[in-house]
Design an enzyme around this catalytic site. Structure first.
Site: not given
Ligand code: E4P
Length: 215
Positions: A84
């Site tokens: 990522k």
């Molecule tokens: C995506 O890969 C992220 O880990 C995630 O969906 C972040 O979302 P949040 O807004 O709940 O932190």
């Protein structure tokens, strides 16, 4: 639509995997921090063993060189690791570089269609638009997904739309209607997909009626 679990918690992964419908996992530094002091390599290896599909692990570096080094290191931990990287210019360069080594990437922190377009052009395997955070910022997360599905349908990108930052089950239904490739869900949202009060009431009555047939 594929369903991923957005967590670094092994028990949550085990539960959803046991339902037989888990297609992958996404983690991020915040999710890992919720597990306390963990050894990232050991922890990610354990997650990758539990999951058949892709598991995203986020880099901490902000420069291309550092991201590529981290990405190459992660890729050695397990075959199903996806690296990522943040949606920045340095991140896009890392996507292109990692692709040369056959390493899949997930471009994270996407908040506009143009950002996703750039990530797809750079060769990302996944783009992660954050719909919940957009809504919380007074914008329209679902509108972004509908734009992305349309744009990606217009071209031959291999990149998949991985809907992230999901807050409730209705968003899952809506992005599935739109044709998003994947939604990654927190455990609480995943659990809510299972339940409906009428299912519980219906089952209770069936069991009660069955009992009344017994002598
Ligand atoms: C995506 O890969 C992220 O880990 C995630 O969906 C972040 O979302 P949040 O807004 O709940 O932190």
């Amino acid at each position: 639509m594929k369903l991923f679990l957005d967590t670094a918690n092994l028990a949550e992964i085990e539960t959803v995997a046991s339902w037989g419908i888990l297609d992958g996992v996404t983690t991020n530094p915040t999710l890992l921090s919720k597990e306390g002091k963990v050894n990232p390599e050991k922890h990610l290896k354990a997650i990758c063993k539990q999951v058949v599909g892709p598991v995203s692990m986020e880099v901490i570096s902000t420069d291309t060189k550092g991201m590529v080094e981290e990405g190459k290191k992660f890729a050695k931990w397990a075959e199903n690791i996806v690296v990522k990287v943040p949606m920045t210019g340095e991140g896009l360069k890392a996507v292109t570089e990692l692709k040369k080594f056959g390493i899949s990437t997930n471009v994270t922190l996407i908040f506009s269609a143009n950002q996703a377009l750039l990530a797809a052009k750079a060769g990302a395997r996944y783009v992660s638009p954050f719909i919940g955070r957009l809504d919380e910022n007074g914008e329209d997360g679902l509108m972004l997904i509908s734009e992305l599905v349309q744009i990606f349908d217009n071209y031959a990108f291999e990149t998949e739309i991985l809907v992230a930052s999901v807050r409730h089950p209705r968003q899952v239904t809506e992005v599935a209607r739109m044709g998003a490739d994947i939604a990654t869900l927190p455990f609480a949202v995943f659990e809510k997909l299972l339940h409906h009060p009428m299912t519980d009431l219906g089952l209770e009555k069936f069991l009660k009626d069955w009992k009344s047939t017994q002598k």
